[in-house]
Design a protein around this motif. Structure first.
Motif, short mmCIF file in Angstrom:
data_model
loop_
_atom_site.label_atom_id
_atom_site.label_comp_id
_atom_site.label_asym_id
_atom_site.label_seq_id
_atom_site.Cartn_x
_atom_site.Cartn_y
_atom_site.Cartn_z
N ALA A 196 0.90 -1.19 -0.01
CA ALA A 196 0.02 -0.11 0.18
C ALA A 196 0.96 1.28 0.00
CB ALA A 196 -1.05 -0.01 1.03
N CYS A 197 2.12 1.33 0.78
CA CYS A 197 2.90 2.36 1.11
C CYS A 197 3.49 2.74 -0.47
CB CYS A 197 3.88 2.18 1.98
SG CYS A 197 3.26 1.94 3.63
N SER A 198 3.90 1.77 -1.29
CA SER A 198 4.65 1.75 -2.52
C SER A 198 3.72 2.27 -3.32
CB SER A 198 5.60 0.73 -2.83
OG SER A 198 4.81 -0.61 -2.80
N GLY A 199 2.72 1.76 -3.35
CA GLY A 199 1.44 1.75 -4.43
C GLY A 199 1.11 3.45 -4.27
N GLY A 200 1.03 3.95 -3.29
CA GLY A 200 0.31 5.30 -3.14
C GLY A 200 1.71 6.34 -3.63
N LEU A 201 2.71 5.96 -3.19
CA LEU A 201 4.08 6.80 -3.50
C LEU A 201 4.20 6.95 -4.91
CD1 LEU A 201 6.46 6.30 -0.45
CD2 LEU A 201 5.17 8.21 -0.90
N ALA A 250 -4.46 0.53 -5.30
CA ALA A 250 -4.04 -0.48 -6.17
C ALA A 250 -2.96 -1.52 -5.50
CB ALA A 250 -3.19 0.29 -7.48
N GLY A 251 -1.93 -0.68 -4.74
CA GLY A 251 -1.07 -1.55 -4.04
C GLY A 251 -1.67 -2.84 -3.04
N VAL A 302 1.74 2.35 -10.41
CA VAL A 302 1.77 2.99 -12.17
C VAL A 302 0.76 2.44 -12.68
CG1 VAL A 302 3.33 3.14 -14.04
CG2 VAL A 302 4.43 3.35 -11.91
N ILE A 303 0.59 1.17 -12.71
CA ILE A 303 -0.52 0.58 -13.68
C ILE A 303 -1.94 1.19 -13.29
CG2 ILE A 303 -1.75 -1.40 -13.87
CD1 ILE A 303 0.55 -3.32 -13.46
N VAL A 304 -2.35 1.71 -12.47
CA VAL A 304 -3.67 2.06 -12.18
C VAL A 304 -3.72 3.55 -12.82
CG1 VAL A 304 -3.25 3.43 -9.87
CG2 VAL A 304 -5.18 2.61 -10.24
#
Length: 525
Positions: free
Chosen positions: A341-346, A370-371, A396-398
Protein backbone atom coordinates in the motif's frame (compact mmCIF):
# COMPACT_ATOMS: atom_id res chain seq x y z
CA UNK A 1 -61.73 1.80 -21.50
CA UNK A 2 -59.84 1.31 -24.72
CA UNK A 3 -59.98 -2.24 -26.06
CA UNK A 4 -56.59 -3.97 -26.29
CA UNK A 5 -55.50 -4.86 -29.80
CA UNK A 6 -52.18 -5.86 -31.27
CA UNK A 7 -52.17 -2.65 -33.36
CA UNK A 8 -52.60 -0.48 -30.26
CA UNK A 9 -49.80 -2.36 -28.49
CA UNK A 10 -47.39 -1.89 -31.40
CA UNK A 11 -48.20 1.82 -31.57
CA UNK A 12 -47.60 2.25 -27.85
CA UNK A 13 -44.28 0.40 -28.01
CA UNK A 14 -43.00 3.01 -30.45
CA UNK A 15 -43.22 5.59 -27.67
CA UNK A 16 -40.01 5.38 -25.52
CA UNK A 17 -41.91 6.24 -22.34
CA UNK A 18 -44.61 3.64 -22.95
CA UNK A 19 -41.94 1.10 -23.83
CA UNK A 20 -40.03 1.81 -20.62
CA UNK A 21 -43.26 1.57 -18.60
CA UNK A 22 -44.07 -1.79 -20.21
CA UNK A 23 -40.59 -3.20 -19.50
CA UNK A 24 -40.73 -2.02 -15.90
CA UNK A 25 -44.24 -3.43 -15.36
CA UNK A 26 -43.46 -6.72 -17.10
CA UNK A 27 -40.15 -7.07 -15.27
CA UNK A 28 -41.86 -6.37 -11.95
CA UNK A 29 -44.46 -9.05 -12.56
CA UNK A 30 -41.75 -11.57 -13.50
CA UNK A 31 -39.85 -10.61 -10.37
CA UNK A 32 -42.97 -11.15 -8.28
CA UNK A 33 -43.66 -14.57 -9.77
CA UNK A 34 -40.01 -15.55 -9.36
CA UNK A 35 -40.05 -14.37 -5.75
CA UNK A 36 -43.07 -16.53 -5.00
CA UNK A 37 -41.37 -19.60 -6.46
CA UNK A 38 -38.17 -18.74 -4.59
CA UNK A 39 -40.02 -18.54 -1.27
CA UNK A 40 -41.68 -21.87 -2.02
CA UNK A 41 -38.32 -23.45 -2.80
CA UNK A 42 -36.68 -22.01 0.34
CA UNK A 43 -39.48 -23.19 2.60
CA UNK A 44 -39.40 -26.62 0.98
CA UNK A 45 -35.65 -26.92 1.37
CA UNK A 46 -35.72 -25.68 4.94
CA UNK A 47 -38.57 -27.86 6.10
CA UNK A 48 -37.47 -30.91 4.17
CA UNK A 49 -33.74 -30.78 4.98
CA UNK A 50 -32.25 -32.93 7.66
CA UNK A 51 -30.94 -31.11 10.69
CA UNK A 52 -27.61 -32.67 11.42
CA UNK A 53 -27.10 -30.88 14.71
CA UNK A 54 -30.48 -32.08 15.95
CA UNK A 55 -29.70 -35.65 14.92
CA UNK A 56 -26.39 -35.50 16.76
CA UNK A 57 -28.11 -34.30 19.92
CA UNK A 58 -30.65 -37.11 19.84
CA UNK A 59 -27.92 -39.68 19.30
CA UNK A 60 -25.97 -38.32 22.24
CA UNK A 61 -28.97 -38.38 24.54
CA UNK A 62 -29.84 -41.96 23.66
CA UNK A 63 -26.30 -43.13 24.40
CA UNK A 64 -26.58 -42.79 28.18
CA UNK A 65 -25.13 -45.08 30.77
CA UNK A 66 -26.90 -46.48 33.83
CA UNK A 67 -24.95 -46.01 37.01
CA UNK A 68 -25.35 -48.67 39.67
CA UNK A 69 -24.64 -47.57 43.22
CA UNK A 70 -25.02 -49.24 46.62
CA UNK A 71 -26.74 -47.26 49.33
CA UNK A 72 -27.04 -48.76 52.83
CA UNK A 73 -26.17 -52.12 51.33
CA UNK A 74 -29.10 -52.06 48.85
CA UNK A 75 -28.32 -52.11 45.15
CA UNK A 76 -30.21 -49.43 43.23
CA UNK A 77 -30.19 -48.14 39.69
CA UNK A 78 -29.81 -44.39 39.49
CA UNK A 79 -31.24 -42.21 36.71
CA UNK A 80 -29.08 -42.12 33.60
CA UNK A 81 -26.06 -39.83 33.76
CA UNK A 82 -25.98 -36.70 31.61
CA UNK A 83 -24.73 -37.52 28.14
CA UNK A 84 -21.37 -36.18 26.97
CA UNK A 85 -21.65 -33.59 24.19
CA UNK A 86 -21.38 -34.99 20.69
CA UNK A 87 -17.95 -34.53 19.09
CA UNK A 88 -17.73 -32.01 16.27
CA UNK A 89 -18.03 -33.21 12.71
CA UNK A 90 -15.33 -33.10 11.30
CA UNK A 91 -13.71 -34.03 14.61
CA UNK A 92 -11.15 -31.20 14.90
CA UNK A 93 -12.41 -27.84 16.16
CA UNK A 94 -10.14 -24.90 16.99
CA UNK A 95 -11.65 -22.16 19.18
CA UNK A 96 -8.72 -19.82 18.56
CA UNK A 97 -8.95 -20.23 14.77
CA UNK A 98 -12.71 -19.64 14.89
CA UNK A 99 -12.24 -16.50 16.96
CA UNK A 100 -9.51 -15.28 14.59
CA UNK A 101 -11.76 -15.74 11.56
CA UNK A 102 -14.66 -13.96 13.26
CA UNK A 103 -12.55 -10.94 14.23
CA UNK A 104 -11.11 -10.61 10.73
CA UNK A 105 -14.60 -11.04 9.25
CA UNK A 106 -15.68 -8.00 11.25
CA UNK A 107 -12.72 -6.06 9.83
CA UNK A 108 -13.59 -7.04 6.27
CA UNK A 109 -17.22 -6.08 6.85
CA UNK A 110 -16.12 -2.64 8.09
CA UNK A 111 -14.62 -2.08 4.63
CA UNK A 112 -18.18 -1.33 3.48
CA UNK A 113 -17.96 1.95 5.37
CA UNK A 114 -14.73 2.67 3.52
CA UNK A 115 -16.29 1.90 0.13
CA UNK A 116 -19.29 4.11 0.89
CA UNK A 117 -17.04 7.01 1.90
CA UNK A 118 -14.71 6.54 -1.05
CA UNK A 119 -17.45 6.33 -3.68
CA UNK A 120 -19.49 9.16 -2.17
CA UNK A 121 -16.41 11.38 -2.17
CA UNK A 122 -15.59 10.62 -5.80
CA UNK A 123 -19.24 11.13 -6.82
CA UNK A 124 -20.98 14.45 -7.39
CA UNK A 125 -22.81 16.10 -4.51
CA UNK A 126 -26.25 15.43 -6.00
CA UNK A 127 -25.82 11.62 -5.96
CA UNK A 128 -24.40 11.14 -2.45
CA UNK A 129 -27.50 9.57 -0.90
CA UNK A 130 -27.79 7.25 -3.88
CA UNK A 131 -24.24 5.97 -3.35
CA UNK A 132 -24.76 5.46 0.39
CA UNK A 133 -28.08 3.67 0.01
CA UNK A 134 -26.71 1.41 -2.72
CA UNK A 135 -23.91 0.35 -0.37
CA UNK A 136 -26.37 -0.50 2.39
CA UNK A 137 -28.92 -2.29 0.20
CA UNK A 138 -26.26 -4.23 -1.73
CA UNK A 139 -24.96 -5.51 1.61
CA UNK A 140 -28.41 -6.63 2.76
CA UNK A 141 -29.19 -8.25 -0.58
CA UNK A 142 -25.83 -10.04 -0.72
CA UNK A 143 -26.33 -11.47 2.77
CA UNK A 144 -29.70 -12.98 1.91
CA UNK A 145 -28.55 -14.42 -1.43
CA UNK A 146 -25.34 -15.83 0.06
CA UNK A 147 -27.45 -17.49 2.76
CA UNK A 148 -29.96 -19.05 0.36
CA UNK A 149 -27.61 -20.48 -2.27
CA UNK A 150 -24.41 -18.43 -2.72
CA UNK A 151 -22.37 -20.16 -0.01
CA UNK A 152 -23.45 -23.62 -1.20
CA UNK A 153 -22.57 -22.84 -4.82
CA UNK A 154 -19.18 -21.36 -3.99
CA UNK A 155 -17.85 -23.44 -1.11
CA UNK A 156 -19.83 -26.65 -1.33
CA UNK A 157 -18.65 -29.84 -2.99
CA UNK A 158 -20.08 -30.47 -6.45
CA UNK A 159 -18.05 -30.38 -9.64
CA UNK A 160 -15.26 -28.20 -10.98
CA UNK A 161 -17.63 -25.38 -11.91
CA UNK A 162 -20.25 -25.19 -9.15
CA UNK A 163 -20.87 -26.68 -5.72
CA UNK A 164 -24.00 -27.46 -3.73
CA UNK A 165 -23.22 -29.37 -0.53
CA UNK A 166 -21.06 -31.99 1.10
CA UNK A 167 -19.40 -35.02 -0.46
CA UNK A 168 -22.23 -37.25 0.80
CA UNK A 169 -24.80 -35.42 -1.32
CA UNK A 170 -26.45 -33.26 1.36
CA UNK A 171 -27.46 -29.81 0.05
CA UNK A 172 -26.24 -26.71 1.88
CA UNK A 173 -28.97 -24.35 0.67
CA UNK A 174 -30.16 -21.97 3.40
CA UNK A 175 -27.18 -23.18 5.47
CA UNK A 176 -28.81 -26.56 6.07
CA UNK A 177 -26.85 -29.80 6.70
CA UNK A 178 -23.59 -27.92 7.37
CA UNK A 179 -20.75 -29.70 9.18
CA UNK A 180 -19.69 -28.18 12.49
CA UNK A 181 -16.35 -27.08 11.05
CA UNK A 182 -15.43 -26.29 7.48
CA UNK A 183 -13.23 -28.89 5.78
CA UNK A 184 -9.91 -29.26 7.67
CA UNK A 185 -9.71 -25.66 8.95
CA UNK A 186 -11.05 -26.37 12.43
CA UNK A 187 -13.12 -23.18 11.99
CA UNK A 188 -16.84 -23.28 12.80
CA UNK A 189 -18.66 -23.36 9.45
CA UNK A 190 -20.93 -20.45 10.33
CA UNK A 191 -17.88 -18.32 11.17
CA UNK A 192 -16.43 -19.26 7.79
CA UNK A 193 -19.74 -18.33 6.15
CA UNK A 194 -19.67 -14.89 7.77
CA UNK A 195 -16.07 -14.31 6.66
CA UNK A 196 -16.86 -15.26 3.07
CA UNK A 197 -20.07 -13.20 3.04
CA UNK A 198 -17.96 -10.12 3.79
CA UNK A 199 -15.78 -10.96 0.76
CA UNK A 200 -18.84 -11.41 -1.47
CA UNK A 201 -20.18 -8.05 -0.32
CA UNK A 202 -16.89 -6.40 -1.26
CA UNK A 203 -17.11 -7.72 -4.81
CA UNK A 204 -20.65 -6.40 -5.20
CA UNK A 205 -19.68 -2.95 -3.94
CA UNK A 206 -16.74 -2.66 -6.35
CA UNK A 207 -19.17 -2.78 -9.27
CA UNK A 208 -21.14 0.30 -8.24
CA UNK A 209 -18.02 2.50 -8.27
CA UNK A 210 -17.92 2.54 -12.07
CA UNK A 211 -21.68 2.96 -12.48
CA UNK A 212 -22.56 5.75 -10.07
CA UNK A 213 -24.26 8.95 -11.15
CA UNK A 214 -26.50 7.51 -13.84
CA UNK A 215 -27.78 4.08 -12.69
CA UNK A 216 -31.44 3.78 -11.73
CA UNK A 217 -32.05 2.24 -8.32
CA UNK A 218 -34.20 -0.53 -9.79
CA UNK A 219 -31.36 -1.28 -12.20
CA UNK A 220 -28.92 -1.46 -9.30
CA UNK A 221 -31.13 -4.02 -7.57
CA UNK A 222 -31.38 -6.18 -10.71
CA UNK A 223 -27.67 -6.28 -11.49
CA UNK A 224 -26.79 -6.74 -7.79
CA UNK A 225 -28.88 -9.91 -7.73
CA UNK A 226 -26.91 -11.12 -10.75
CA UNK A 227 -23.53 -10.26 -9.21
CA UNK A 228 -24.03 -11.51 -5.64
CA UNK A 229 -26.36 -14.37 -6.49
CA UNK A 230 -24.75 -15.82 -9.61
CA UNK A 231 -21.52 -14.38 -11.03
CA UNK A 232 -19.47 -14.18 -7.84
CA UNK A 233 -20.31 -17.59 -6.28
CA UNK A 234 -20.12 -19.52 -9.56
CA UNK A 235 -16.85 -18.10 -10.87
CA UNK A 236 -15.41 -17.95 -7.36
CA UNK A 237 -15.98 -21.71 -6.97
CA UNK A 238 -13.56 -22.31 -9.84
CA UNK A 239 -10.65 -21.13 -7.67
CA UNK A 240 -11.81 -21.39 -4.05
CA UNK A 241 -14.28 -24.27 -4.13
CA UNK A 242 -13.04 -27.52 -2.55
CA UNK A 243 -13.18 -29.16 -6.00
CA UNK A 244 -12.80 -26.10 -8.26
CA UNK A 245 -11.15 -26.99 -11.56
CA UNK A 246 -8.36 -24.42 -11.19
CA UNK A 247 -7.07 -26.33 -8.14
CA UNK A 248 -5.91 -29.08 -10.48
CA UNK A 249 -4.53 -26.85 -13.22
CA UNK A 250 -1.37 -27.96 -15.03
CA UNK A 251 1.58 -27.29 -15.07
CA UNK A 252 0.97 -25.66 -11.68
CA UNK A 253 -2.22 -25.18 -9.65
CA UNK A 254 -3.72 -21.70 -9.64
CA UNK A 255 -3.21 -19.75 -6.38
CA UNK A 256 -5.12 -16.72 -5.13
CA UNK A 257 -4.54 -16.31 -1.42
CA UNK A 258 -7.06 -13.58 -0.56
CA UNK A 259 -8.72 -12.62 -3.83
CA UNK A 260 -6.83 -10.50 -6.38
CA UNK A 261 -8.75 -12.58 -8.94
CA UNK A 262 -11.73 -14.00 -7.05
CA UNK A 263 -12.78 -10.68 -5.50
CA UNK A 264 -11.03 -7.87 -7.36
CA UNK A 265 -10.72 -9.08 -10.94
CA UNK A 266 -14.31 -10.33 -10.84
CA UNK A 267 -15.56 -7.06 -9.37
CA UNK A 268 -13.44 -4.97 -11.73
CA UNK A 269 -14.56 -6.80 -14.87
CA UNK A 270 -18.23 -6.51 -13.90
CA UNK A 271 -17.67 -2.80 -13.24
CA UNK A 272 -16.11 -2.39 -16.69
CA UNK A 273 -19.06 -4.12 -18.35
CA UNK A 274 -21.48 -1.90 -16.46
CA UNK A 275 -19.66 1.30 -17.43
CA UNK A 276 -19.59 0.25 -21.11
CA UNK A 277 -23.29 -0.63 -21.28
CA UNK A 278 -24.38 2.47 -19.35
CA UNK A 279 -22.33 4.96 -21.33
CA UNK A 280 -20.83 8.14 -19.84
CA UNK A 281 -22.61 10.59 -17.55
CA UNK A 282 -24.31 13.58 -19.15
CA UNK A 283 -21.79 16.33 -19.69
CA UNK A 284 -18.78 14.02 -19.38
CA UNK A 285 -16.14 15.25 -21.84
CA UNK A 286 -13.01 13.13 -22.28
CA UNK A 287 -9.43 14.33 -22.65
CA UNK A 288 -9.14 13.47 -26.32
CA UNK A 289 -12.21 15.67 -26.89
CA UNK A 290 -10.75 18.59 -24.97
CA UNK A 291 -12.19 17.77 -21.54
CA UNK A 292 -11.28 15.64 -18.55
CA UNK A 293 -12.66 13.85 -15.49
CA UNK A 294 -15.50 15.50 -13.61
CA UNK A 295 -14.41 17.03 -10.28
CA UNK A 296 -14.88 15.05 -7.07
CA UNK A 297 -17.36 16.54 -4.64
CA UNK A 298 -15.55 15.73 -1.38
CA UNK A 299 -11.95 14.54 -1.30
CA UNK A 300 -12.03 14.59 2.50
CA UNK A 301 -14.42 11.67 2.87
CA UNK A 302 -12.87 9.90 -0.14
CA UNK A 303 -9.46 9.96 1.54
CA UNK A 304 -10.85 8.82 4.88
CA UNK A 305 -12.68 6.03 3.06
CA UNK A 306 -9.42 4.85 1.50
CA UNK A 307 -7.72 4.66 4.91
CA UNK A 308 -10.70 2.73 6.31
CA UNK A 309 -10.32 0.29 3.43
CA UNK A 310 -6.59 -0.03 4.22
CA UNK A 311 -7.49 -0.82 7.84
CA UNK A 312 -10.07 -3.40 6.72
CA UNK A 313 -7.46 -5.06 4.52
CA UNK A 314 -5.76 -6.29 7.70
CA UNK A 315 -8.76 -8.58 7.99
CA UNK A 316 -8.92 -9.31 4.28
CA UNK A 317 -5.38 -10.64 3.88
CA UNK A 318 -4.17 -11.92 7.29
CA UNK A 319 -7.63 -13.37 7.95
CA UNK A 320 -7.33 -15.53 4.85
CA UNK A 321 -4.85 -17.74 6.69
CA UNK A 322 -7.96 -19.04 8.51
CA UNK A 323 -5.51 -19.97 11.25
CA UNK A 324 -4.27 -18.01 14.24
CA UNK A 325 -1.70 -20.77 14.76
CA UNK A 326 0.38 -19.68 11.76
CA UNK A 327 1.90 -16.74 13.61
CA UNK A 328 4.77 -16.13 11.16
CA UNK A 329 2.43 -16.30 8.21
CA UNK A 330 0.01 -13.78 9.70
CA UNK A 331 2.82 -11.37 10.50
CA UNK A 332 4.34 -11.70 7.03
CA UNK A 333 1.01 -11.15 5.31
CA UNK A 334 0.25 -8.05 7.40
CA UNK A 335 3.69 -6.57 6.76
CA UNK A 336 3.50 -7.26 3.02
CA UNK A 337 0.04 -5.69 2.88
CA UNK A 338 1.35 -2.52 4.53
CA UNK A 339 4.41 -2.19 2.31
CA UNK A 340 2.52 -2.71 -0.94
CA UNK A 341 0.00 0.00 0.00
CA UNK A 342 2.81 2.42 0.89
CA UNK A 343 4.76 1.89 -2.33
CA UNK A 344 1.59 1.96 -4.45
CA UNK A 345 0.50 5.33 -3.06
CA UNK A 346 3.95 6.89 -3.46
CA UNK A 347 4.44 5.51 -6.97
CA UNK A 348 1.12 6.92 -8.17
CA UNK A 349 1.83 10.31 -6.58
CA UNK A 350 5.28 10.63 -8.15
CA UNK A 351 4.17 9.23 -11.52
CA UNK A 352 1.41 11.84 -11.89
CA UNK A 353 3.35 14.87 -10.60
CA UNK A 354 5.42 15.57 -13.77
CA UNK A 355 2.22 15.86 -15.83
CA UNK A 356 0.59 18.70 -13.93
CA UNK A 357 3.23 19.83 -11.43
CA UNK A 358 0.56 19.20 -8.76
CA UNK A 359 0.47 16.71 -5.92
CA UNK A 360 -2.67 14.75 -6.78
CA UNK A 361 -4.62 13.37 -3.79
CA UNK A 362 -7.08 11.37 -5.91
CA UNK A 363 -4.27 9.60 -7.77
CA UNK A 364 -2.50 8.83 -4.48
CA UNK A 365 -5.67 7.36 -2.97
CA UNK A 366 -6.17 5.06 -5.94
CA UNK A 367 -2.45 4.23 -5.92
CA UNK A 368 -2.48 2.91 -2.36
CA UNK A 369 -5.65 0.94 -3.13
CA UNK A 370 -3.95 -0.46 -6.23
CA UNK A 371 -1.07 -1.69 -4.09
CA UNK A 372 -3.51 -3.34 -1.69
CA UNK A 373 -5.38 -5.06 -4.52
CA UNK A 374 -2.15 -6.31 -6.09
CA UNK A 375 -0.70 -7.78 -2.88
CA UNK A 376 -3.96 -9.60 -2.05
CA UNK A 377 -3.08 -12.66 -4.15
CA UNK A 378 0.64 -13.16 -3.41
CA UNK A 379 0.81 -11.76 0.16
CA UNK A 380 1.58 -15.13 1.79
CA UNK A 381 4.32 -16.22 -0.61
CA UNK A 382 6.41 -13.09 -1.30
CA UNK A 383 9.05 -11.28 0.72
CA UNK A 384 8.71 -7.69 2.01
CA UNK A 385 10.98 -6.52 -0.82
CA UNK A 386 8.77 -8.25 -3.36
CA UNK A 387 5.72 -6.58 -1.81
CA UNK A 388 7.34 -3.15 -2.15
CA UNK A 389 8.19 -3.73 -5.81
CA UNK A 390 4.88 -5.20 -6.95
CA UNK A 391 2.98 -2.51 -5.02
CA UNK A 392 4.96 0.24 -6.77
CA UNK A 393 4.26 -1.34 -10.17
CA UNK A 394 0.55 -1.39 -9.30
CA UNK A 395 0.72 2.34 -8.48
CA UNK A 396 1.88 3.02 -12.03
CA UNK A 397 -0.53 0.52 -13.64
CA UNK A 398 -3.57 2.18 -12.05
CA UNK A 399 -2.68 5.53 -13.65
CA UNK A 400 -2.02 3.99 -17.07
CA UNK A 401 -5.28 2.01 -16.87
CA UNK A 402 -7.15 5.21 -16.02
CA UNK A 403 -5.58 6.85 -19.08
CA UNK A 404 -6.71 3.90 -21.20
CA UNK A 405 -10.33 4.26 -20.11
CA UNK A 406 -10.15 7.99 -20.79
CA UNK A 407 -8.85 7.31 -24.29
CA UNK A 408 -11.59 4.72 -24.92
CA UNK A 409 -14.23 7.19 -23.64
CA UNK A 410 -15.36 4.87 -20.85
CA UNK A 411 -16.66 6.76 -17.81
CA UNK A 412 -15.52 5.16 -14.53
CA UNK A 413 -15.95 7.83 -11.81
CA UNK A 414 -14.10 5.98 -9.03
CA UNK A 415 -11.53 4.13 -11.12
CA UNK A 416 -13.09 0.77 -10.21
CA UNK A 417 -11.62 -1.08 -13.19
CA UNK A 418 -8.12 0.50 -13.01
CA UNK A 419 -7.87 -0.26 -9.27
CA UNK A 420 -9.58 -3.63 -9.01
CA UNK A 421 -9.59 -5.02 -12.55
CA UNK A 422 -6.18 -4.01 -13.94
CA UNK A 423 -4.31 -4.28 -10.64
CA UNK A 424 -6.12 -7.49 -9.71
CA UNK A 425 -4.75 -8.98 -12.92
CA UNK A 426 -1.25 -7.71 -12.16
CA UNK A 427 -1.36 -8.94 -8.57
CA UNK A 428 -2.42 -12.43 -9.66
CA UNK A 429 0.31 -12.64 -12.28
CA UNK A 430 2.95 -11.24 -9.89
CA UNK A 431 2.77 -14.39 -7.76
CA UNK A 432 4.33 -16.32 -10.64
CA UNK A 433 7.23 -13.84 -10.58
CA UNK A 434 7.86 -12.92 -6.92
CA UNK A 435 7.02 -16.09 -4.91
CA UNK A 436 10.23 -16.87 -3.01
CA UNK A 437 9.90 -20.64 -2.76
CA UNK A 438 10.18 -20.51 1.06
CA UNK A 439 6.51 -20.72 2.01
CA UNK A 440 3.83 -23.32 1.46
CA UNK A 441 0.36 -22.93 2.93
CA UNK A 442 -1.26 -22.18 6.30
CA UNK A 443 -2.94 -25.05 8.10
CA UNK A 444 -5.16 -25.29 11.16
CA UNK A 445 -2.15 -26.01 13.36
CA UNK A 446 0.55 -23.90 11.70
CA UNK A 447 2.40 -23.48 8.42
CA UNK A 448 3.08 -26.31 5.97
CA UNK A 449 6.38 -25.42 4.32
CA UNK A 450 7.18 -28.88 3.05
CA UNK A 451 8.80 -29.22 -0.36
CA UNK A 452 5.59 -30.22 -2.09
CA UNK A 453 3.65 -27.21 -0.80
CA UNK A 454 5.95 -24.26 -1.43
CA UNK A 455 5.28 -21.82 -4.24
CA UNK A 456 8.24 -20.52 -6.27
CA UNK A 457 8.15 -17.84 -8.95
CA UNK A 458 10.28 -17.07 -11.99
CA UNK A 459 12.54 -14.50 -10.29
CA UNK A 460 13.53 -17.06 -7.63
CA UNK A 461 14.40 -19.93 -9.95
CA UNK A 462 10.98 -21.51 -10.14
CA UNK A 463 10.67 -21.32 -13.92
CA UNK A 464 7.51 -20.27 -15.73
CA UNK A 465 5.14 -23.01 -14.51
CA UNK A 466 3.54 -20.99 -11.73
CA UNK A 467 3.33 -17.86 -13.88
CA UNK A 468 1.54 -19.81 -16.61
CA UNK A 469 -0.89 -21.23 -14.05
CA UNK A 470 -1.63 -17.74 -12.75
CA UNK A 471 -2.24 -16.32 -16.21
CA UNK A 472 -4.53 -19.18 -17.24
CA UNK A 473 -6.60 -19.04 -14.05
CA UNK A 474 -6.91 -15.26 -14.06
CA UNK A 475 -7.79 -15.13 -17.77
CA UNK A 476 -10.38 -17.89 -17.49
CA UNK A 477 -12.20 -16.14 -14.64
CA UNK A 478 -11.69 -12.61 -15.96
CA UNK A 479 -12.86 -13.26 -19.51
CA UNK A 480 -15.71 -15.51 -18.38
CA UNK A 481 -16.97 -12.93 -15.91
CA UNK A 482 -16.72 -10.07 -18.43
CA UNK A 483 -18.78 -11.95 -21.05
CA UNK A 484 -21.40 -12.98 -18.46
CA UNK A 485 -21.50 -9.45 -17.04
CA UNK A 486 -22.10 -7.94 -20.50
CA UNK A 487 -25.06 -10.29 -20.95
CA UNK A 488 -26.35 -9.36 -17.49
CA UNK A 489 -26.04 -5.60 -18.05
CA UNK A 490 -27.70 -5.69 -21.47
CA UNK A 491 -30.51 -7.81 -20.01
CA UNK A 492 -31.10 -5.24 -17.27
CA UNK A 493 -30.87 -2.45 -19.85
CA UNK A 494 -33.60 -4.16 -21.89
CA UNK A 495 -35.98 -3.68 -18.96
CA UNK A 496 -35.48 0.08 -19.18
CA UNK A 497 -34.31 0.28 -15.57
CA UNK A 498 -30.52 0.31 -15.84
CA UNK A 499 -30.02 3.98 -16.64
CA UNK A 500 -31.95 6.83 -15.07
CA UNK A 501 -33.83 9.16 -17.40
CA UNK A 502 -32.15 12.28 -18.76
CA UNK A 503 -34.38 14.44 -16.60
CA UNK A 504 -33.59 12.36 -13.53
CA UNK A 505 -29.85 12.61 -14.08
CA UNK A 506 -30.03 16.35 -14.60
CA UNK A 507 -32.11 16.77 -11.46
CA UNK A 508 -29.75 14.53 -9.53
CA UNK A 509 -30.32 10.98 -8.32
CA UNK A 510 -30.74 12.05 -4.69
CA UNK A 511 -33.76 14.21 -5.43
CA UNK A 512 -35.16 12.15 -8.28
CA UNK A 513 -34.81 8.67 -6.72
CA UNK A 514 -34.73 9.36 -2.98
CA UNK A 515 -36.62 12.62 -2.46
CA UNK A 516 -33.89 14.59 -0.70
CA UNK A 517 -30.27 15.66 -0.67
CA UNK A 518 -27.30 14.80 1.52
CA UNK A 519 -26.63 18.51 2.07
CA UNK A 520 -30.03 20.22 2.49
CA UNK A 521 -28.46 23.53 3.50
CA UNK A 522 -26.64 23.90 0.17
CA UNK A 523 -27.92 24.45 -3.35
CA UNK A 524 -26.93 21.81 -5.92
CA UNK A 525 -26.19 23.17 -9.38
Amino acid sequence: MKKFTLTNFVQKMKDPRQRKYFYALFGGKLFGVGLVFLVMMVVSLYMGGTNKAHAQTNAAISATNAVVATTNGIASTNTPAAAAPAPPDPPYCSPINTLWVLVTAFLVFFMQAGFMFLEAGFARERETINVLLEGIVDTCLCGVLFYIWGFAWMFGHGNGFIGWGDAAGHKWYCLQNLPDTYETTGVATLAYFLFQFAFADTCSTITSGAMLGRTGFWGDLWYSIGVSGFLYPIFGHWAWGPDGWLNNLKPAAFHDFAGSTVVHTIGGMIALAGAIVLGPRLGRKFKRDGGGPMPYHNMTIASVGAVILWFGWYGFNPGSTLSAMDIQGIARVAANTTLAACSGGLAALLFVYPRSKKWDCGATVNGLLAGLVAITCPCYWVSPLGALILGAVAGVIVILATDLLEYLRIDDPCGAWPVHGACGIWGTWSLGLFATGQFGAPTSTGADNSAGSVVKGLFYGGGTDQFIGQVIGNAAIGVGVFVAAMVLMYAVKATGTLRISKEGEQEGLDLHEHGGTAYPDTTTS
